[in-house]
Design a protein around this motif. Structure first.
Motif, short mmCIF file in Angstrom:
data_model
loop_
_atom_site.label_atom_id
_atom_site.label_comp_id
_atom_site.label_asym_id
_atom_site.label_seq_id
_atom_site.Cartn_x
_atom_site.Cartn_y
_atom_site.Cartn_z
N PHE A 159 8.28 -15.79 -7.94
CA PHE A 159 8.99 -15.71 -9.19
C PHE A 159 8.21 -14.29 -9.77
N SER A 160 7.90 -13.25 -8.88
CA SER A 160 7.34 -12.07 -9.26
C SER A 160 8.47 -11.12 -9.08
N PRO A 161 8.40 -9.96 -9.62
CA PRO A 161 9.61 -9.18 -9.54
C PRO A 161 9.70 -8.53 -8.22
N ALA A 162 8.70 -8.35 -7.31
CA ALA A 162 8.58 -7.93 -6.14
C ALA A 162 9.19 -8.84 -5.03
N MET A 163 9.19 -10.20 -5.36
CA MET A 163 9.68 -11.31 -4.38
C MET A 163 11.35 -11.11 -4.74
N ARG A 164 11.70 -10.90 -5.83
CA ARG A 164 13.17 -10.89 -6.28
C ARG A 164 13.70 -9.70 -5.32
N GLU A 165 12.94 -8.77 -5.35
CA GLU A 165 13.74 -7.66 -4.55
C GLU A 165 13.60 -7.86 -2.92
N VAL A 198 2.46 -24.91 -13.43
CA VAL A 198 3.99 -25.08 -14.19
C VAL A 198 4.16 -24.71 -15.41
N ASN A 199 2.85 -24.75 -16.33
CA ASN A 199 3.25 -24.31 -17.68
C ASN A 199 3.18 -22.86 -17.85
N ASP A 200 2.39 -22.15 -16.70
CA ASP A 200 2.51 -20.59 -16.76
C ASP A 200 3.98 -20.27 -16.46
N LEU A 201 4.43 -20.75 -15.48
CA LEU A 201 5.78 -20.32 -14.76
C LEU A 201 7.08 -20.74 -15.81
N SER A 202 6.89 -21.85 -16.42
CA SER A 202 7.66 -22.34 -17.25
C SER A 202 7.95 -21.31 -18.56
N ARG A 209 11.90 -22.54 -15.34
CA ARG A 209 11.93 -23.58 -16.68
C ARG A 209 13.27 -24.53 -16.29
N ARG A 210 14.48 -23.89 -15.81
CA ARG A 210 15.65 -24.62 -15.79
C ARG A 210 15.55 -25.61 -14.53
N TRP A 211 15.28 -24.92 -13.60
CA TRP A 211 15.12 -25.39 -12.14
C TRP A 211 14.05 -26.70 -11.99
N TRP A 212 13.02 -26.42 -12.72
CA TRP A 212 12.03 -27.53 -12.65
C TRP A 212 12.58 -28.87 -13.39
#
Length: 286
Positions: A159-165, A198-202, A209-212
């Motif tokens: 879920f980091s910007p680098a992985m999105r690319e 989970v709390n941090d990513l949510s 948050r939506r997919w969890w």
């Protein structure tokens, strides 16, 4: 549980009971016994069940619940293989012991990683923590050594910007990662580290948050990913998961390329680049 399994379970429990002494389980000894080992009533008392219930269990006339089996295996001081055997005979799934402390990569997996010079590979532990990696995995996905130990987590990285690319179909990869993390939650219920993750990513990512909240689950098995790598170009990689027999909570993830394809050439180029011009790093969490 079949009659044969019931009989085998009773015989196994009797055999293990005969191997123990009152002193070995903290009971007063000193009296002469006609037969070796613990008495049925002593096992029953220590396991907090009735003597009649335990007797019927040894006789194959009753089916025990998981908590009762768990108590009996503790009283009889069974090792992990023996405990698994008892639960298998009873047709039950053994409760996994609550993980304690920070994981460290198993030495066998560490040596295997070192030998996989031409293939990207890493070891994932509980809640998808990255326990170890080889240089080519670092060159492919990112330099894990540059991250603080507590942040070396594959789900957090996805879920980091680098992985999105990096991932051509990031959404599918991220959804799958969340589903796999849900499966981890079932195996490691109550883990403070997982709760924090989970709390941090949510809080940080509305997609997570939506997919969890959708409660989809998936096991980590095999698949294909397409990467838009800034050095090696487009790479279509197949990945596979090998679970360590020494620790089921550690899994070796290996990426491979179809022979005689641009991806195979790209991996060779990336390996050469990593070895010659960049410290891709090797390491282990903890």
């Amino acid at each position: 549980m079949t009659r044969n399994a019931s009989t085998e379970l009773g015989e196994f429990l009797r055999a293990r009971r005969a191997e123990l002494t009152p002193r070995s389980v903290g009971l007063p000894g000193g009296t002469v016994r006609r037969v070796p080992g613990l008495r049925r009533e002593e096992v029953a008392t220590l396991a907090a069940i009735s003597t009649d219930y335990y007797t019927r269990l040894e006789q194959g006339r009753v089916q025990a619940s998981e908590p009762v089996l768990d108590a009996i295996t503790r009283v009889l001081d069974l090792d992990e293989d023996q405990r698994a055997y008892v639960f298998e005979l009873a047709g039950k799934e053994p409760a996994r012991p609550r993980p304690q402390g920070m994981q460290k990569v198993h030495p066998h997996l560490r040596r295997l990683l070192d030998d996989l010079a031409s293939l990207p590979a890493m070891v994932l532990g509980r809640q998808m923590d990255v326990l170890a990696w080889n240089p080519l995995a670092a060159a492919l996905v990112g330099d894990f050594a540059q991250l603080p130990a507590e942040e070396r987590n594959y789900a957090r990285m996805v879920f980091s910007p680098a992985m999105r690319e990096l991932y051509a179909d990031w959404e599918t990869t991220a959804r799958t990662t969340v589903a796999q993390l849900r499966m981890e939650a079932a195996h490691n219920a109550g883990s403070p580290r997982l709760t924090t993750l989970v709390n941090d990513l949510s809080e940080q990512d509305p997609d997570f948050r939506r997919w969890w909240s959708a409660h989809h689950v998936a096991a980590r098995t095999t698949g294909t990913k397409t990467l838009n790598h800034p050095i090696a170009g487009t790479l279509v990689l197949e990945w596979d998961t090998l679970t360590a027999g020494t620790d089921p909570d550690q899994q070796l993830i290996i990426w491979t390329a179809t022979p005689d394809t641009p991806t195979e050439e790209g991996l060779r180029f990336l390996a050469s680049w990593a070895a010659g011009g960049r410290e891709a790093g090797r390491g282990a969490l903890g």
